[in-house]
Design a protein around this motif. Structure first.
Motif, PDB file in Angstrom:
ATOM      1  N   HIS A 108      55.601  50.051  27.498  1.00  0.00           N
ATOM      2  CA  HIS A 108      54.856  50.315  28.728  1.00  0.00           C
ATOM      3  C   HIS A 108      55.031  49.165  29.708  1.00  0.00           C
ATOM      4  N   GLU A 109      54.617  49.410  30.938  1.00  0.00           N
ATOM      5  CA  GLU A 109      54.609  48.365  31.959  1.00  0.00           C
ATOM      6  C   GLU A 109      53.355  48.548  32.800  1.00  0.00           C
ATOM      7  N   TRP A 110      53.062  47.580  33.639  1.00  0.00           N
ATOM      8  CA  TRP A 110      51.865  47.621  34.472  1.00  0.00           C
ATOM      9  C   TRP A 110      52.282  47.674  35.931  1.00  0.00           C
ATOM     10  N   PHE A 111      51.507  48.393  36.731  1.00  0.00           N
ATOM     11  CA  PHE A 111      51.838  48.469  38.156  1.00  0.00           C
ATOM     12  C   PHE A 111      50.562  48.448  38.984  1.00  0.00           C
ATOM     13  N   ASP A 163      36.375  49.917  45.044  1.00  0.00           N
ATOM     14  CA  ASP A 163      35.757  48.652  45.410  1.00  0.00           C
ATOM     15  C   ASP A 163      35.533  47.893  44.094  1.00  0.00           C
ATOM     16  N   TYR A 164      35.153  46.646  44.189  1.00  0.00           N
ATOM     17  CA  TYR A 164      35.042  45.824  42.978  1.00  0.00           C
ATOM     18  C   TYR A 164      33.687  45.140  42.959  1.00  0.00           C
ATOM     19  N   LEU A 165      33.080  45.104  41.758  1.00  0.00           N
ATOM     20  CA  LEU A 165      31.791  44.434  41.605  1.00  0.00           C
ATOM     21  C   LEU A 165      31.922  43.373  40.515  1.00  0.00           C
ATOM     22  N   ASP A 166      31.726  42.121  40.919  1.00  0.00           N
ATOM     23  CA  ASP A 166      31.766  41.032  39.932  1.00  0.00           C
ATOM     24  C   ASP A 166      30.404  40.968  39.255  1.00  0.00           C
ATOM     25  N   VAL A 167      30.349  41.359  37.981  1.00  0.00           N
ATOM     26  CA  VAL A 167      29.058  41.358  37.303  1.00  0.00           C
ATOM     27  C   VAL A 167      28.799  40.021  36.601  1.00  0.00           C
ATOM     28  N   SER A 168      29.824  39.218  36.434  1.00  0.00           N
ATOM     29  CA  SER A 168      29.660  37.875  35.867  1.00  0.00           C
ATOM     30  C   SER A 168      30.903  37.090  36.239  1.00  0.00           C
ATOM     31  N   ASP A 169      30.964  35.855  35.783  1.00  0.00           N
ATOM     32  CA  ASP A 169      32.167  35.058  36.049  1.00  0.00           C
ATOM     33  C   ASP A 169      33.394  35.645  35.358  1.00  0.00           C
ATOM     34  N   VAL A 205      35.138  44.873  25.987  1.00  0.00           N
ATOM     35  CA  VAL A 205      35.823  43.959  25.073  1.00  0.00           C
ATOM     36  C   VAL A 205      37.312  44.307  25.150  1.00  0.00           C
ATOM     37  N   PRO A 206      38.042  43.643  26.055  1.00  0.00           N
ATOM     38  CA  PRO A 206      39.449  44.000  26.242  1.00  0.00           C
ATOM     39  C   PRO A 206      40.244  43.821  24.952  1.00  0.00           C
ATOM     40  N   THR A 207      41.214  44.695  24.780  1.00  0.00           N
ATOM     41  CA  THR A 207      42.135  44.590  23.659  1.00  0.00           C
ATOM     42  C   THR A 207      43.482  44.112  24.185  1.00  0.00           C
ATOM     43  N   ALA A 208      44.390  43.848  23.279  1.00  0.00           N
ATOM     44  CA  ALA A 208      45.745  43.455  23.709  1.00  0.00           C
ATOM     45  C   ALA A 208      46.347  44.535  24.601  1.00  0.00           C
ATOM     46  N   GLU A 209      45.962  45.801  24.349  1.00  0.00           N
ATOM     47  CA  GLU A 209      46.518  46.906  25.124  1.00  0.00           C
ATOM     48  C   GLU A 209      45.878  47.045  26.499  1.00  0.00           C
ATOM     49  N   SER A 210      44.650  46.582  26.654  1.00  0.00           N
ATOM     50  CA  SER A 210      43.941  46.863  27.904  1.00  0.00           C
ATOM     51  C   SER A 210      43.733  45.632  28.778  1.00  0.00           C
ATOM     52  N   ARG A 211      44.027  44.448  28.268  1.00  0.00           N
ATOM     53  CA  ARG A 211      43.672  43.222  28.992  1.00  0.00           C
ATOM     54  C   ARG A 211      44.214  43.172  30.417  1.00  0.00           C
ATOM     55  N   PRO A 212      45.466  43.578  30.681  1.00  0.00           N
ATOM     56  CA  PRO A 212      45.952  43.503  32.068  1.00  0.00           C
ATOM     57  C   PRO A 212      45.118  44.341  33.044  1.00  0.00           C
ATOM     58  N   TYR A 213      44.531  45.442  32.573  1.00  0.00           N
ATOM     59  CA  TYR A 213      43.669  46.257  33.437  1.00  0.00           C
ATOM     60  C   TYR A 213      42.434  45.459  33.854  1.00  0.00           C
ATOM     61  N   TRP A 214      41.788  44.857  32.866  1.00  0.00           N
ATOM     62  CA  TRP A 214      40.564  44.088  33.169  1.00  0.00           C
ATOM     63  C   TRP A 214      40.895  42.833  33.966  1.00  0.00           C
ATOM     64  N   ASP A 215      42.024  42.185  33.641  1.00  0.00           N
ATOM     65  CA  ASP A 215      42.433  41.010  34.425  1.00  0.00           C
ATOM     66  C   ASP A 215      42.700  41.410  35.872  1.00  0.00           C
ATOM     67  N   GLY A 216      43.272  42.602  36.060  1.00  0.00           N
ATOM     68  CA  GLY A 216      43.525  43.094  37.412  1.00  0.00           C
ATOM     69  C   GLY A 216      42.229  43.263  38.188  1.00  0.00           C
ATOM     70  N   LEU A 217      41.250  43.886  37.567  1.00  0.00           N
ATOM     71  CA  LEU A 217      39.969  44.069  38.247  1.00  0.00           C
ATOM     72  C   LEU A 217      39.361  42.723  38.620  1.00  0.00           C
ATOM     73  N   ARG A 218      39.504  41.772  37.706  1.00  0.00           N
ATOM     74  CA  ARG A 218      38.949  40.430  37.952  1.00  0.00           C
ATOM     75  C   ARG A 218      39.545  39.831  39.229  1.00  0.00           C
ATOM     76  N   ALA A 219      40.816  40.175  39.483  1.00  0.00           N
ATOM     77  CA  ALA A 219      41.512  39.689  40.685  1.00  0.00           C
ATOM     78  C   ALA A 219      41.369  40.679  41.849  1.00  0.00           C
ATOM     79  N   HIS A 220      40.481  41.668  41.684  1.00  0.00           N
ATOM     80  CA  HIS A 220      40.255  42.702  42.707  1.00  0.00           C
ATOM     81  C   HIS A 220      41.543  43.447  43.047  1.00  0.00           C
ATOM     82  N   ARG A 221      42.249  43.801  41.976  1.00  0.00           N
ATOM     83  CA  ARG A 221      43.439  44.639  42.110  1.00  0.00           C
ATOM     84  C   ARG A 221      43.350  45.731  41.061  1.00  0.00           C
ATOM     85  N   LEU A 222      43.827  46.918  41.410  1.00  0.00           N
ATOM     86  CA  LEU A 222      43.853  48.004  40.433  1.00  0.00           C
ATOM     87  C   LEU A 222      45.222  48.016  39.758  1.00  0.00           C
TER      88      LEU A 222
END
Lengths: 384, 140
Positions: free
Chosen positions: B58-61, B123-129, B14-31
């Protein structure tokens, strides 16, 4: 500078029978144990004017006050450190009676861990697991066995710690439980039994893991002066402390995952108590997993980091050994009351009340708690 | 990666405002990891404050997908029924090249070739859409 050393004492202890299967609620179990502890202290429930309730449990202080008919209650706190809470609560209680905020503080703990909600579901609801629930549960880490196993694996790889040494801990707890008629697991086990038990989260086999059980325990803490006139010989709280590991909300990010919060607390508490390791006659060490005992022996300073596996060999932690440990059978073989059973056992050992499992000449002892993602707590007690 | 075929629902982040870019990155197969905007120290898991300089900015990279094995466990018992069909599965703790750690399963079900310091790659595993989770494979 003022100190808590010897200013408070454990004046009453109580336990229910431990079971795997009960119709009783956690509150009912808590009340049974509390009544036993209060009676042991020569008090009635209305004499209790402070409570440190279990932060990870279902029962709050108000539940007890309602049943006690309390009229002048003065101090309520929790010590939110998971399995380290019970021993951390002793520090809270000592501070309350030492300052005159309260006179008799009850530390109660009851749980239906076998019959009620199991650990894998409990963890997900705890705030202190919020971070691992977001980042580690979705990849398959869903219970303490899976969170703690990598600590044990790294210890094995770095220091050569072995499954045989884990077995030594499990066998010792079982031998002690055989001498305790309120222990759940009393049938002797062998190293072969340990190795044949099914793998849960490598390197933890079933017999490396603590029990889930139903039951309750409670202790009463009173000021030392008051304790002198009470029903039982007072057992003084000579040193108490808590410690959090680095990165306390995620083991994964910890600089050294083989070092627990206890490592920070232990030197402070030995100094507060004014005793050395050689003075410790008996130890009750939180044993959610066999490895956790080995790691804590190191963090307590009984041996160097990496030497805990060798330390538990040759009967050193058994009755008759240099450091008799978990003389009641521990969480591994007696029951899981989040370590308050360890506190009760230490008090009984120091009173000389434990029959066949009594450590000869037990004058000074220690008890630890381990909780959540590596929190630690420790108390050193002595008979007056 | 193909979508996961499973009979029981998995625990979902359950992404939070603080963590959403991390999960969005994985969704795009990027760390995509967080670092302090002031002192540039990378941190994981995402959080509001830098524990070194106490900056709240903070920033994201985009981080390296390379890492070394720090520890592991082999899960034979599933504590969540969604993982029952995966057992036994290996969970790695990995020292990422950027100085933080990550927990993720190893693609291979066998721990026999693991050792501290073994090189792995993300590596990345899409577990759902909606959800992608990280995993590692042993670097050739």
């Amino acid at each position: 500078m003022s100190t808590l050393r010897d200013t408070a004492a454990v004046t009453g202890v109580g336990e229910t029978r431990y079971t795997r299967g009960t119709e009783k609620s956690a509150l009912r179990l808590t009340l049974e144990a509390s009544l036993a502890a209060v009676t042991d202290a020569g008090l009635t429930p209305r004499d209790i004017d402070g409570i440190v309730a279990y932060a990870s449990g279902a029962v709050v202080a108000e539940d007890l006050l309602t049943n006690f008919g309390s009229e002048d209650f003065r101090f309520s706190a929790t010590a939110p450190m998971g399995g380290a809470s019970a021993v951390a609560a002793l520090q809270c209680a000592a501070m309350a009676v030492n300052t005159g905020v309260a006179t008799h503080v009850l530390v109660p703990l009851g749980r239906d861990g076998y019959s009620g909600t199991r650990i894998n579901r409990r963890v997900g609801q705890m705030r202190q697991f919020r971070v691992v629930s977001e980042f580690e549960a979705p990849v398959g880490a869903n219970a303490p066995a899976q969170y703690y196993a990598p600590m044990a694996r790294r210890h094995m790889e770095l220091y050569g710690t072995t499954s045989e040494q884990f077995a030594e801990v499990a066998l010792t707890m079982r031998r002690h439980a055989a001498l305790n008629d309120n222990a759940l697991m009393r049938t002797p086990i062998t190293v072969a039994d340990h190795h044949a038990s099914r793998m849960i989260a490598d390197p933890f086999r079933l017999l490396d893991c603590c029990l889930e059980s139903d039951g309750g325990a409670a202790v009463v803490v009173s000021g030392t002066e008051r304790a002198a006139d009470m029903a039982q010989p007072p057992i003084l709280l000579s040193g108490m402390g808590v410690g959090h590991p680095d990165s306390p909300s995620a083991i994964t990010q910890r600089p050294d995952m083989t070092r627990l919060g206890l490592a920070k607390a232990a030197p402070r508490v030995f100094e507060m108590a004014g005793v050395t390791h050689d003075d410790i006659d008996v130890a009750e060490i939180y044993d959610c997993f066999t490895y956790t005992v080995i790691c804590q022996l190191e963090d307590l300073g009984f041996c160097a980091k990496g030497e805990g596996g060798a330390f538990v060999e040759e009967g050193r932690i058994g009755l008759g050994g240099a450091l008799p440990t978990n003389t009641h059978g521990g969480l591994l073989s007696q029951a899981h009351v989040a370590g308050l059973n360890h506190v009760v056992e230490l008090v009984r050992q120091l009173r000389g009340d434990t029959g066949a499992r009594q450590v000869d000449g037990a004058d000074v002892g220690l008890v630890t708690g381990y909780g959540d993602l590596g929190d630690g707590s420790i108390a050193i007690m002595r008979r007056q | 990666m193909t979508q996961r075929d499973c009979e029981a629902p998995l625990p979902v982040p359950v992404p939070t405002a603080e963590s959403r870019p991390y999960w969005d990155g994985l969704r795009a197969h990027r760390l995509v990891l967080q670092r302090c905007a002031a002192c540039k120290r990378p941190r994981h898991y995402p959080r509001p404050m830098c524990a070194d300089c106490f900056s709240l900015d903070h920033e994201w990279f985009e981080a390296s997908e390379h890492g070394l094995v720090h520890s592991w466990t082999v899960c034979h018992h599933a504590f969540h029924r969604g993982f029952k069909s995966d057992t036994p599965y290996v969970l790695l703790t990995v020292d990422l090249a950027d100085g933080v750690r990550m927990v993720a399963p190893l693609v291979e079900p066998d721990a026999s070739q693991l050792s501290l310091g073994l090189e792995v790659i993300l590596d990345y595993l899409d577990v759902s859409d909606d959800v992608t989770v990280p995993r590692f494979r042993i670097h050739d």
